[in-house]
Design a protein around this motif. Structure first.
Motif, PDB file in Angstrom:
ATOM      1  N   LYS A 204     -19.384  -4.753  64.230  1.00  0.00           N
ATOM      2  CA  LYS A 204     -20.138  -4.649  65.487  1.00  0.00           C
ATOM      3  C   LYS A 204     -19.211  -4.256  66.637  1.00  0.00           C
ATOM      4  CE  LYS A 204     -23.691  -8.048  64.218  1.00  0.00           C
ATOM      5  NZ  LYS A 204     -24.312  -9.365  64.565  1.00  0.00           N
ATOM      6  N   LEU A 205     -17.997  -4.788  66.624  1.00  0.00           N
ATOM      7  CA  LEU A 205     -17.042  -4.473  67.682  1.00  0.00           C
ATOM      8  C   LEU A 205     -15.650  -4.270  67.086  1.00  0.00           C
ATOM      9  CD1 LEU A 205     -16.280  -4.046  70.614  1.00  0.00           C
ATOM     10  CD2 LEU A 205     -16.083  -6.538  70.878  1.00  0.00           C
ATOM     11  N   PRO A 206     -15.406  -3.123  66.484  1.00  0.00           N
ATOM     12  CA  PRO A 206     -14.052  -2.834  66.007  1.00  0.00           C
ATOM     13  C   PRO A 206     -13.143  -2.484  67.182  1.00  0.00           C
ATOM     14  CG  PRO A 206     -15.476  -0.951  65.616  1.00  0.00           C
ATOM     15  CD  PRO A 206     -16.353  -2.027  66.202  1.00  0.00           C
ATOM     16  N   VAL A 207     -11.913  -2.944  67.121  1.00  0.00           N
ATOM     17  CA  VAL A 207     -10.941  -2.719  68.199  1.00  0.00           C
ATOM     18  C   VAL A 207      -9.621  -2.290  67.584  1.00  0.00           C
ATOM     19  CG1 VAL A 207      -9.608  -3.806  70.063  1.00  0.00           C
ATOM     20  CG2 VAL A 207     -12.015  -4.416  69.733  1.00  0.00           C
ATOM     21  N   ILE A 208      -8.994  -1.283  68.166  1.00  0.00           N
ATOM     22  CA  ILE A 208      -7.656  -0.869  67.743  1.00  0.00           C
ATOM     23  C   ILE A 208      -6.614  -1.598  68.586  1.00  0.00           C
ATOM     24  CG2 ILE A 208      -6.012   1.053  67.676  1.00  0.00           C
ATOM     25  CD1 ILE A 208      -8.348   2.914  67.076  1.00  0.00           C
ATOM     26  N   LEU A 209      -5.676  -2.252  67.934  1.00  0.00           N
ATOM     27  CA  LEU A 209      -4.507  -2.823  68.601  1.00  0.00           C
ATOM     28  C   LEU A 209      -3.353  -1.857  68.349  1.00  0.00           C
ATOM     29  CD1 LEU A 209      -2.923  -5.021  70.085  1.00  0.00           C
ATOM     30  CD2 LEU A 209      -2.678  -6.230  67.901  1.00  0.00           C
ATOM     31  N   ALA A 210      -2.992  -1.081  69.367  1.00  0.00           N
ATOM     32  CA  ALA A 210      -1.987  -0.029  69.233  1.00  0.00           C
ATOM     33  C   ALA A 210      -0.606  -0.587  69.545  1.00  0.00           C
ATOM     34  CB  ALA A 210      -2.318   1.134  70.161  1.00  0.00           C
ATOM     35  N   GLY A 211       0.221  -0.742  68.498  1.00  0.00           N
ATOM     36  CA  GLY A 211       1.543  -1.321  68.652  1.00  0.00           C
ATOM     37  C   GLY A 211       2.638  -0.288  68.786  1.00  0.00           C
ATOM     38  N   MET A 212       3.883  -0.749  68.683  1.00  0.00           N
ATOM     39  CA  MET A 212       5.035   0.113  68.975  1.00  0.00           C
ATOM     40  C   MET A 212       5.092   1.353  68.096  1.00  0.00           C
ATOM     41  SD  MET A 212       8.402  -1.789  67.341  1.00  0.00           S
ATOM     42  CE  MET A 212       8.452  -3.181  68.464  1.00  0.00           C
ATOM     43  N   ILE A 232     -14.259   3.584  70.292  1.00  0.00           N
ATOM     44  CA  ILE A 232     -14.133   2.124  70.223  1.00  0.00           C
ATOM     45  C   ILE A 232     -13.002   1.688  71.150  1.00  0.00           C
ATOM     46  CG2 ILE A 232     -15.035   1.991  67.871  1.00  0.00           C
ATOM     47  CD1 ILE A 232     -12.165   1.684  66.870  1.00  0.00           C
ATOM     48  N   PRO A 233     -12.983   0.411  71.541  1.00  0.00           N
ATOM     49  CA  PRO A 233     -11.940  -0.052  72.456  1.00  0.00           C
ATOM     50  C   PRO A 233     -10.546  -0.009  71.826  1.00  0.00           C
ATOM     51  CG  PRO A 233     -13.797  -1.576  72.425  1.00  0.00           C
ATOM     52  CD  PRO A 233     -13.991  -0.628  71.282  1.00  0.00           C
ATOM     53  N   VAL A 234      -9.576   0.266  72.676  1.00  0.00           N
ATOM     54  CA  VAL A 234      -8.164   0.239  72.276  1.00  0.00           C
ATOM     55  C   VAL A 234      -7.405  -0.678  73.220  1.00  0.00           C
ATOM     56  CG1 VAL A 234      -6.054   1.584  71.964  1.00  0.00           C
ATOM     57  CG2 VAL A 234      -8.268   2.579  71.340  1.00  0.00           C
ATOM     58  N   VAL A 235      -6.638  -1.577  72.642  1.00  0.00           N
ATOM     59  CA  VAL A 235      -5.748  -2.450  73.398  1.00  0.00           C
ATOM     60  C   VAL A 235      -4.318  -2.045  73.052  1.00  0.00           C
ATOM     61  CG1 VAL A 235      -4.972  -4.829  73.768  1.00  0.00           C
ATOM     62  CG2 VAL A 235      -7.409  -4.348  73.402  1.00  0.00           C
ATOM     63  N   ARG A 255      -3.449  -3.868  78.241  1.00  0.00           N
ATOM     64  CA  ARG A 255      -2.298  -4.150  77.373  1.00  0.00           C
ATOM     65  C   ARG A 255      -2.161  -5.658  77.201  1.00  0.00           C
ATOM     66  NH1 ARG A 255       0.296  -0.455  81.305  1.00  0.00           N
ATOM     67  NH2 ARG A 255      -0.251   1.630  80.537  1.00  0.00           N
ATOM     68  N   VAL A 256      -1.572  -6.032  76.068  1.00  0.00           N
ATOM     69  CA  VAL A 256      -1.324  -7.444  75.823  1.00  0.00           C
ATOM     70  C   VAL A 256       0.170  -7.681  75.651  1.00  0.00           C
ATOM     71  CG1 VAL A 256      -3.562  -8.038  74.870  1.00  0.00           C
ATOM     72  CG2 VAL A 256      -1.803  -7.073  73.369  1.00  0.00           C
ATOM     73  N   GLY A 257       0.604  -8.816  76.145  1.00  0.00           N
ATOM     74  CA  GLY A 257       1.996  -9.228  76.061  1.00  0.00           C
ATOM     75  C   GLY A 257       2.197 -10.410  76.988  1.00  0.00           C
ATOM     76  N   LEU A 258       3.152 -11.275  76.638  1.00  0.00           N
ATOM     77  CA  LEU A 258       3.484 -12.439  77.464  1.00  0.00           C
ATOM     78  C   LEU A 258       2.327 -13.431  77.529  1.00  0.00           C
ATOM     79  CD1 LEU A 258       5.518 -10.826  80.375  1.00  0.00           C
ATOM     80  CD2 LEU A 258       6.366 -12.019  78.364  1.00  0.00           C
ATOM     81  N   PHE A 259       1.614 -13.498  78.660  1.00  0.00           N
ATOM     82  CA  PHE A 259       0.633 -14.550  78.881  1.00  0.00           C
ATOM     83  C   PHE A 259      -0.738 -14.139  78.357  1.00  0.00           C
ATOM     84  CE2 PHE A 259       3.669 -14.541  82.473  1.00  0.00           C
ATOM     85  CZ  PHE A 259       4.387 -15.658  82.091  1.00  0.00           C
ATOM     86  N   ARG A 260      -1.394 -15.067  77.678  1.00  0.00           N
ATOM     87  CA  ARG A 260      -2.655 -14.765  77.000  1.00  0.00           C
ATOM     88  C   ARG A 260      -3.831 -14.965  77.953  1.00  0.00           C
ATOM     89  NH1 ARG A 260      -6.538 -17.352  73.564  1.00  0.00           N
ATOM     90  NH2 ARG A 260      -7.256 -15.907  71.964  1.00  0.00           N
ATOM     91  N   ASN A 261      -3.960 -14.059  78.922  1.00  0.00           N
ATOM     92  CA  ASN A 261      -5.065 -14.186  79.872  1.00  0.00           C
ATOM     93  C   ASN A 261      -5.499 -12.829  80.421  1.00  0.00           C
ATOM     94  OD1 ASN A 261      -2.875 -13.596  81.447  1.00  0.00           O
ATOM     95  ND2 ASN A 261      -2.944 -15.454  82.696  1.00  0.00           N
ATOM     96  N   GLN A 262      -5.496 -11.836  79.539  1.00  0.00           N
ATOM     97  CA  GLN A 262      -5.878 -10.488  79.956  1.00  0.00           C
ATOM     98  C   GLN A 262      -7.163 -10.032  79.258  1.00  0.00           C
ATOM     99  OE1 GLN A 262      -4.050  -7.996  82.262  1.00  0.00           O
ATOM    100  NE2 GLN A 262      -4.172 -10.127  82.868  1.00  0.00           N
ATOM    101  N   ILE A 267     -10.972  -9.238  74.475  1.00  0.00           N
ATOM    102  CA  ILE A 267     -11.682  -8.336  73.567  1.00  0.00           C
ATOM    103  C   ILE A 267     -11.153  -8.444  72.141  1.00  0.00           C
ATOM    104  CG2 ILE A 267     -10.302  -6.217  73.811  1.00  0.00           C
ATOM    105  CD1 ILE A 267     -13.072  -4.794  74.197  1.00  0.00           C
ATOM    106  N   LEU A 268      -9.874  -8.753  71.984  1.00  0.00           N
ATOM    107  CA  LEU A 268      -9.343  -8.979  70.632  1.00  0.00           C
ATOM    108  C   LEU A 268      -9.998 -10.207  70.007  1.00  0.00           C
ATOM    109  CD1 LEU A 268      -5.540  -8.228  71.134  1.00  0.00           C
ATOM    110  CD2 LEU A 268      -7.134  -6.922  69.711  1.00  0.00           C
TER     111      LEU A 268
END
Length: 555
Positions: A204-212, A232-235, A255-262, A267-268
């Motif tokens: 229903k909600l696939p998301v790409i987590l784009a890493g290094m 679809i969403p990309v983080v 983007r995600v990193g450090l503090f978990r409040n974004q 969405i992840l």
């Protein structure tokens, strides 16, 4: 015609296409430096002398990150080698290919307590993918070729070669190794592609987590092709910055990193299928973003993932990322998320964008971070390279500064190493000389490597250095205040960085209001050579970084 070891090593660098060697001279490597300085071969790497071996390693790692090919750093023995450790462990942690060459005492002195004799190979083994000491001059070229191949192989990182002085002096009888052929991976097989496609169609909600490792040109292009087929969403992780191009901005969810409040964290968590593309846990551990999730995870990478209690993917595919994504796109019909989901995502994104608004502050406490970000965003174009040091400023930049090309917004988020921004900017200015490069640092981080301003001036590089100046190690300060209601050990005094810059022969500017920041940036982009802009920053809103977006926030 016979050669000595130093000549064979220089020819090996030529054969592998090395463009630069960064470092500091010394008696154990002076013959190599002499050859690099006075070679008549136009293919010889350019020797660039720095003011600290750590900074030389940072510049080399910047070359590695920007090009995907190893940057080379060369130093003398003893402290010349030990000063490499932080630069090399940062490169290895963050996937940047580097070859480090370290001088060593003659072989019969290695085991003795003699001048500058240290166990170099052993010392740097923990900071690199591979660390060797050459015992025979005839092995120099093959050692360099293997170091090159190891440095670029997934996961890319640093390699180290210890060079005893008598090995560099010895006669070489063997020919140098020819250019190394990159190791190629294939696409995942049809069955695995089918499994990926089935999961994607069912979600229903696939998301790409784009890493290094999603930030190469080929992988980024493959992600774009997939998104044109199925929006679809990309983080992005910090090192995945720029994976989303301007024409696909509707798919960008932070983007995600450090503090978990974004928004990316939210969405992840909501996603029922996360496709982790080139994701490395050193960027943002599973225990931060994969908390109490019920959805599945596909791990697509060129290396096997690190399995933990917090990260156990449902489908692991180790293959060439770009080829696999291309095959996946070709196997899918054109698809779309449900209308309700699209409306929900639009609402989330509107809230996300609203956070970029610059607050009105006129009380003389300095320039708000968002005002600096806005002024910089308005000045740059999509081809501008922006390097970011570590500190409070890098949180603001990671959350609010947009970049639309991969490897054009550089962060250290594996080791969070202070002092990387200016050396990386030097690398970018060498590799991308057609326009100005921007380096963003706090006052504390800038002083870690600020002596390389002279290097930038000597090379006449068009670098714009922004310094967010508050007289503290503020990233530590605001977290201490959140924990204990007070801070300790963070006051570092004040420096007039405009005058400091002028003492190196650079242009120095002060900017104390948003309007002055805009004017200073325009002047800096119109100036030849390095420019330093000293900006007093108002960090009072940093405490909001400790606020909770998700109920189970882990700080």
């Amino acid at each position: 015609m016979k050669k000595n070891g130093a000549e064979a090593l220089m020819q090996s660098m030529i054969n592998q296409g090395i463009k630069y060697v960064f470092g500091l001279p010394g008696a154990k490597v002076d013959q190599l430096f002499d050859l690099l300085e006075y070679s008549q071969d136009p293919r010889t790497p350019k020797l660039i002398i720095t003011h600290h071996e750590q900074n030389a390693a940072f510049i080399a790692s910047g070359i590695g990150r920007l090009t995907g090919k190893p940057g080379v750093v060369a130093t003398t023995s003893g402290p010349g080698v030990s000063n490499l450790a932080t630069g090399l462990i940062t490169a290895t942690s963050e996937g940047d290919p580097v070859i480090a060459l370290g001088g060593q005492v003659p072989r019969n002195d290695v085991a003795r307590l003699t001048h500058q004799s240290i166990p170099s190979k052993e010392l740097l083994a923990a900071a690199t993918k591979d660390s060797v000491e050459v015992q025979d001059a005839n092995n120099l070229s093959e050692t360099f070729a293997n170091a090159y191949q190891t440095a670029i192989a997934p996961k890319a990182g640093a390699t180290f070669i210890s060079l005893p002085k008598d090995v560099l002096d010895d006669t070489v009888d063997t020919p140098e190794i020819k250019p190394v052929t990159p190791v190629q991976q294939g696409s995942a097989d049809a069955a695995l592609i089918g499994q990926m496609a089935a999961k994607l169609k069912a979600a229903k909600l696939p998301v790409i987590l784009a890493g290094m490792r999603s930030s190469s040109t080929a992988v980024t292009a493959a992600i774009h092709a997939l998104l044109h087929r199925f929006s679809i969403p990309v983080v992005e992780t910090f090192q995945g910055a720029g994976v989303i191009s301007r024409d696909l901005e509707k798919d960008y969810f932070g983007r995600v990193g450090l503090f978990r409040n974004q928004i990316g964290d939210a969405i992840l968590k909501e996603s029922d299928l996360v496709i982790a593309v080139g994701y490395d846990p050193v960027e943002y551990e599973g225990r931060l973003w994969n908390v109490d999730r019920t959805g599945e995870i596909i791990n697509l990478d060129s290396i096997a993932p690190e399995i933990s209690n917090d990260y156990q993917p449902d489908l692991v595919i180790q293959a060439d990322i770009a080829k696999t994504l291309t095959a996946l796109s070709q196997s899918l019909p054109e698809m779309a998320l449900s209308a309700d989901m699209v409306a929900h995502l639009h609402q989330m994104q509107a809230h996300f964008v609203s956070q970029d608004a610059v607050p009105a502050t006129t009380d003389g406490h300095g320039v708000h971070p968002l005002a600096i970000v806005r002024a910089l965003q308005d000045q740059v174009n999509d081809d501008t390279t922006v390097t970011v040091d570590v500190g409070s400023h890098y949180i603001w930049m990671a959350r609010h500064f947009r970049s639309y090309k991969p490897r054009h917004l550089l962060f250290s988020n594996g080791m969070q190493t202070l002092g990387v921004a200016l050396p990386w900017a030097i690398a970018a200015a060498l590799e991308r000389p057609d326009q100005h490069v921007v380096s963003v640092a706090g006052d504390g981080g800038f002083l870690f490597s600020s002596q390389e301003l002279e290097t930038a001036v000597r090379l006449h590089l068009n670098i714009v250095q922004l310094i967010w100046n508050d007289g503290h190690y503020n990233m530590v300060q605001f977290q201490e205040q959140a924990k204990y209601g007070r801070d300790s050990g963070v006051n570092i005094g004040n420096v007039d960085f405009a005058k400091y810059a002028e003492s190196f022969g650079a242009t120095g500017l002060h900017a104390e209001t948003p309007e002055q920041v805009t004017a200073a940036l325009k002047q800096a982009f119109a100036t030849d050579g390095p420019t330093v802009i000293d900006i007093p920053v108002d960090y009072r809103d940093n405490i909001k970084f400790a606020s909770t977006l998700l109920k189970d926030v882990l700080n």
